[in-house]
Design a protein around this motif. Structure first.
Motif, short mmCIF file in Angstrom:
data_model
loop_
_atom_site.label_atom_id
_atom_site.label_comp_id
_atom_site.label_asym_id
_atom_site.label_seq_id
_atom_site.Cartn_x
_atom_site.Cartn_y
_atom_site.Cartn_z
N SER A 72 -8.15 0.72 -9.94
CA SER A 72 -7.05 1.19 -10.80
C SER A 72 -6.73 0.18 -11.89
O SER A 72 -6.09 0.52 -12.88
CB SER A 72 -5.80 1.49 -9.97
OG SER A 72 -5.49 0.44 -9.08
N HIS A 73 -7.16 -1.06 -11.76
CA HIS A 73 -7.08 -2.08 -12.80
C HIS A 73 -5.72 -2.12 -13.50
O HIS A 73 -5.63 -1.98 -14.73
CB HIS A 73 -8.21 -1.92 -13.80
CG HIS A 73 -9.54 -2.30 -13.23
ND1 HIS A 73 -9.91 -3.61 -13.04
CD2 HIS A 73 -10.55 -1.53 -12.77
CE1 HIS A 73 -11.12 -3.64 -12.49
NE2 HIS A 73 -11.54 -2.39 -12.31
N GLY A 74 -4.67 -2.30 -12.71
CA GLY A 74 -3.33 -2.48 -13.27
C GLY A 74 -2.58 -1.20 -13.56
O GLY A 74 -1.42 -1.25 -13.99
N ILE A 117 -0.36 5.37 -11.53
CA ILE A 117 -1.18 6.36 -10.83
C ILE A 117 -1.17 6.09 -9.33
O ILE A 117 -1.15 7.04 -8.53
CB ILE A 117 -2.64 6.45 -11.39
CG1 ILE A 117 -3.37 7.66 -10.79
CG2 ILE A 117 -3.41 5.17 -11.15
CD1 ILE A 117 -2.76 9.00 -11.10
N ILE A 118 -1.14 4.83 -8.93
CA ILE A 118 -1.08 4.52 -7.50
C ILE A 118 0.27 4.96 -6.93
O ILE A 118 0.33 5.58 -5.86
CB ILE A 118 -1.34 3.02 -7.24
CG1 ILE A 118 -2.72 2.62 -7.78
CG2 ILE A 118 -1.22 2.71 -5.75
CD1 ILE A 118 -3.88 3.42 -7.26
N ALA A 119 1.34 4.71 -7.67
CA ALA A 119 2.67 5.16 -7.23
C ALA A 119 2.71 6.68 -7.12
O ALA A 119 3.29 7.23 -6.16
CB ALA A 119 3.74 4.66 -8.19
N ILE A 156 2.35 -2.13 -2.01
CA ILE A 156 1.38 -2.68 -1.06
C ILE A 156 1.66 -2.20 0.36
O ILE A 156 0.74 -1.95 1.13
CB ILE A 156 1.38 -4.23 -1.11
CG1 ILE A 156 1.00 -4.72 -2.50
CG2 ILE A 156 0.46 -4.82 -0.05
CD1 ILE A 156 -0.35 -4.31 -2.98
N SER A 157 2.94 -2.06 0.71
CA SER A 157 3.29 -1.66 2.07
C SER A 157 2.86 -0.23 2.40
O SER A 157 2.85 0.16 3.56
CB SER A 157 4.80 -1.81 2.30
OG SER A 157 5.51 -0.90 1.48
N HIS A 158 2.46 0.53 1.40
CA HIS A 158 2.03 1.92 1.60
C HIS A 158 0.51 2.07 1.61
O HIS A 158 0.00 3.19 1.74
CB HIS A 158 2.60 2.82 0.49
CG HIS A 158 4.08 2.78 0.40
ND1 HIS A 158 4.90 3.58 1.17
CD2 HIS A 158 4.90 2.02 -0.36
CE1 HIS A 158 6.16 3.32 0.88
NE2 HIS A 158 6.19 2.38 -0.04
N LEU A 159 -0.20 0.95 1.45
CA LEU A 159 -1.65 1.00 1.27
C LEU A 159 -2.38 0.13 2.28
O LEU A 159 -1.88 -0.91 2.70
CB LEU A 159 -2.02 0.48 -0.12
CG LEU A 159 -1.36 1.10 -1.34
CD1 LEU A 159 -1.70 0.29 -2.59
CD2 LEU A 159 -1.79 2.54 -1.51
N SER A 161 -13.66 5.24 -10.05
CA SER A 161 -12.48 4.52 -10.56
C SER A 161 -11.42 5.53 -10.98
O SER A 161 -11.72 6.46 -11.73
CB SER A 161 -12.86 3.65 -11.75
OG SER A 161 -11.71 3.12 -12.36
N ILE A 162 -10.20 5.32 -10.52
CA ILE A 162 -9.10 6.20 -10.91
C ILE A 162 -8.71 5.98 -12.37
O ILE A 162 -8.14 6.86 -13.00
CB ILE A 162 -7.88 6.01 -9.96
CG1 ILE A 162 -6.84 7.12 -10.15
CG2 ILE A 162 -7.25 4.64 -10.13
CD1 ILE A 162 -7.26 8.47 -9.69
#
Length: 169
Positions: free
Chosen positions: A9-11, A15-17, A45-48, A125-126
């Motif tokens: 995801s490179h920053g 999209i991760i959220a 991080i706590s979700h992954l 890659s996302i």
């Protein structure tokens, strides 16, 4: 078993959220294959389940092994196993960990293969896709199991299933 796999995801924190918000209650785990460029103290991080890629500054582990519904899942970025040159080193590493599912990234190219009973999944890659499917835009994968059958379904950034990119083993 139903897990979401994302990588590179490179920053692109948003999209991760978005993936966490949409899927966290629907899957048994969200696996990030590295190069998230998230900070170690980021609440996401706590979700992954997350590992360190070659572009990550945070001190994530280089690999993680998780058990989900009788599957032993190896999560790694892939650069330390030389995935740009093929999957042999990754396969040997997976065997040393007794993994039957391997999740990796690094190449930015989606791909799936079953080799000697081990399922290898690169979600692409996302954020910065490459290769044959780059025109789709960023991708992620959802792996599900029903009995002995494993299904890998790829999705685009708008959460649309890519019908031509569904594989069953």
């Amino acid at each position: 078993m139903k897990i979401l796999v994302v990588s590179d995801s490179h920053g692109d924190r948003q999209i991760i959220a978005s993936l966490v918000k949409r899927y966290e209650q629907q899957v048994d785990g969200i696996f990030h294959c590295g190069d998230s460029e998230l900070k170690l103290d980021d609440p996401l991080i706590s979700h992954l389940h997350i590992v360190k890629g070659n572009m990550d500054l945070a001190d994530f582990a280089p690999a993680e092994v998780e058990e989900v519904d009788n599957h032993r899942i190896l999560l790694t970025h892939g650069h330390l196993q030389g995935v740009n040159d093929g999957l042999l080193n990754l396969k040997l590493y997976a065997k040393s960990k007794a993994a039957d599912i391997v999740l990796f990234g690094h190449t930015h190219q989606l791909g799936v293969a079953l080799d000697q009973g081990i399922l290898f999944v690169n979600p692409g890659s996302i954020s910065f896709p490459r290769g044959q499917y780059a025109a789709i835009g960023g991708t992620y994968a959802i792996i599900s199991s029903a009995g002995q059958q494993l299904t890998v379904q790829y999705y685009d950034r708008q959460f649309n299933a890519l019908n031509k990119l569904k594989f069953s083993f």
